[in-house]
Design a protein around this motif. Structure first.
Motif, short mmCIF file in Angstrom:
data_model
loop_
_atom_site.label_atom_id
_atom_site.label_comp_id
_atom_site.label_asym_id
_atom_site.label_seq_id
_atom_site.Cartn_x
_atom_site.Cartn_y
_atom_site.Cartn_z
N LEU A 129 10.43 -19.78 14.58
CA LEU A 129 11.37 -21.43 14.40
C LEU A 129 11.43 -21.70 15.25
O LEU A 129 12.66 -21.23 16.10
N ASN A 137 8.76 -32.93 11.76
CA ASN A 137 9.20 -32.86 10.31
C ASN A 137 8.36 -33.57 8.86
O ASN A 137 9.28 -34.04 8.09
N ALA A 158 14.15 -32.49 10.15
CA ALA A 158 15.35 -31.42 11.67
C ALA A 158 17.07 -31.62 10.77
O ALA A 158 17.96 -31.29 11.48
N GLU A 161 9.83 -27.83 14.25
CA GLU A 161 10.33 -28.99 13.65
C GLU A 161 9.62 -28.64 12.45
O GLU A 161 8.84 -30.02 12.03
N ALA A 170 18.84 -21.21 11.10
CA ALA A 170 18.10 -22.08 10.85
C ALA A 170 16.22 -22.52 12.46
O ALA A 170 15.38 -23.16 12.27
N ALA A 171 16.66 -20.80 12.71
CA ALA A 171 15.89 -21.41 13.97
C ALA A 171 16.18 -20.41 14.82
O ALA A 171 16.83 -19.44 15.34
N THR A 212 13.79 -25.68 16.49
CA THR A 212 14.29 -26.90 16.57
C THR A 212 15.46 -27.48 17.19
O THR A 212 15.60 -26.42 17.51
N ALA A 272 9.50 -27.12 2.53
CA ALA A 272 9.95 -26.49 3.30
C ALA A 272 9.02 -25.22 2.50
O ALA A 272 8.48 -24.21 2.93
N LEU A 291 15.11 -26.11 7.09
CA LEU A 291 14.71 -24.96 7.60
C LEU A 291 14.71 -23.25 7.86
O LEU A 291 13.70 -21.98 8.16
N ARG A 303 12.44 -20.48 8.10
CA ARG A 303 11.94 -19.40 8.93
C ARG A 303 12.31 -17.86 7.88
O ARG A 303 11.82 -16.74 8.50
N LEU A 337 23.11 -25.40 13.53
CA LEU A 337 21.52 -24.82 13.68
C LEU A 337 21.79 -22.70 13.76
O LEU A 337 21.16 -22.16 13.16
#
Length: 377
Positions: free
Chosen positions: A250, A205, A233, A229, A270-271, A252, A209, A239, A243, A265
């Motif tokens: 990525l 964290n 978070a 992370e 985001a992941a 998280t 970005a 995030l 990405r 998410l």
């Protein structure tokens, strides 16, 4: 024995932890103690199931919530009613926490109920859930930012020597203010372990970005398998920006809770790898739904830590990558569970017993239970 005869008769909660003498730190905090909140649920027929959550910060509150608020609502109930009990507790507790310790408490209780469910039926959970895999990949996780460079490299080389093909270490040294040194450390680890070992990087964290993208752009030459992370978070837009800004996958999710956190998410793009933790996010009942969501969006599923609580869910989910073994937890984890399966050549074998297939060491737990003694192991 007829399954309908079982009723929840008693709930016990133990707190066991160990101080971290070395003062381990990641980019954003120093770890002072590590340990477990151990929940034991016993039926009127004498069967016992257990579940675990964390005991680092707030374990006393978690224990109190379970004993004073959750237990009175489930004693006398059928332990097989995991969906019914989860939904009731979800609504009962929603006013005192949508995340955090409330869900740590619910998670440990749910995991204990699933252990009981397997024991009542007489099957290991992976079989009860329809899984077949018993030999599961696991990666080693350590490499704290408080380590010197040589100490970091030595630990990573040691992990490879133990048979791990995937190893994780932390970035964000010097209070996350020294990208040059971070990149030098990544370079040293890559050089030391060679090109075939998969490197996982965890920023805990620590960055915004823009900084995370800058790091990732420079680190991609070291063939990073997973970047975890990179920003706070809760910063789902950040995030998503990271990405979009890097080709490194990525990861998280360890600080998210319930299927709704996983949904946010996923919809936030985001992941690539979703890492919710069953000891926080809602137990097995909720992790099955979280895993299904990751499948629906064709993402990877890789539960955070707690490898002994996550073995069976990883066996079941076809998109699950691996288990995570936190090196800092190894000592206390192996003392709490008598037959804890140990990694061999980067794999863990699921025990064959019913439920989790694990046996608590109640001699150790009774001796060091902080609710009864002042000392710690």
């Amino acid at each position: 024995m007829s399954t309908h005869q079982h009723r929840i008769a008693k709930i016990d909660v133990h707190l066991v932890s160990s101080p971290v003498a070395a003062g381990f730190a990641d980019a954003t905090r120093t770890v002072e103690t590590i340990g477990f909140t151990v929940v034991r649920i016993t039926t009127d027929q004498g069967l016992e199931g257990f579940g675990l959550t964390y005991h680092e910060v707030g374990g006393e509150a978690t224990r109190s919530l379970i004993l004073h608020n959750i237990a009175p609502r489930i004693v006398g109930r059928d332990p097989l009613d995991t969906e019914v009990l989860w939904e009731e507790l979800f609504h009962y507790l929603r006013g005192v926490g949508r995340k955090g310790l409330t869900y740590c408490a619910l998670s440990a209780v749910d995991l204990a109920l699933w252990d009981l469910k397997g024991k009542i039926i007489g099957l290991p959970l992976y079989r009860l859930l329809g899984g077949g895999k018993t030999r599961l990949p696991v990666y080693a996780s350590g490499g704290w930012t408080s380590y010197g460079d040589d100490q970091l490299v030595d630990e990573m080389v040691g992990m490879v020597g133990e048979g791990y093909s995937h190893i994780k270490f932390k970035v964000g040294v010097d209070n996350a203010q020294n990208l040059t040194r971070d990149l030098a450390r990544v370079s040293k680890v890559r050089e030391a372990v060679g090109p075939d070992i998969r490197l996982l990087i965890d920023a805990n964290n620590c960055w915004d970005a823009g900084t995370a993208i800058k790091f990732a752009d420079r680190a991609k030459e070291f063939d990073i398998y997973l970047f975890e992370e990179p920003v706070l978070a809760d910063d789902i837009p950040g995030l998503a920006r990271v990405r979009r800004g890097t080709s490194i996958p990525l990861a998280t999710g360890e600080h998210e809770y319930t299927k709704y956190g996983a949904r946010d998410l996923i919809l936030g793009e985001a992941a690539d790898i979703i890492q919710l933790d069953g000891a926080r996010a809602g137990g097995m009942t909720e992790m099955l739904k979280i895993g299904a969501l990751t499948q629906a969006w064709n993402l990877k599923f890789a539960p955070h830590a707690m490898e002994h609580m996550h073995m069976h869910i990883v066996s079941v989910m076809p998109n699950a990558l691996f288990l995570e073994r936190l090196r800092i937890f190894e000592d206390v984890s192996n003392k709490i569970v008598r037959n804890a399966p140990l990694p061999k050549d980067g794999f863990i074998e699921i025990p064959t017993g019913p439920g989790h297939g694990l046996e608590l060491d109640m001699d150790f737990i009774a001796e060091f239970d902080e609710t009864k003694v002042t000392g710690r192991p």
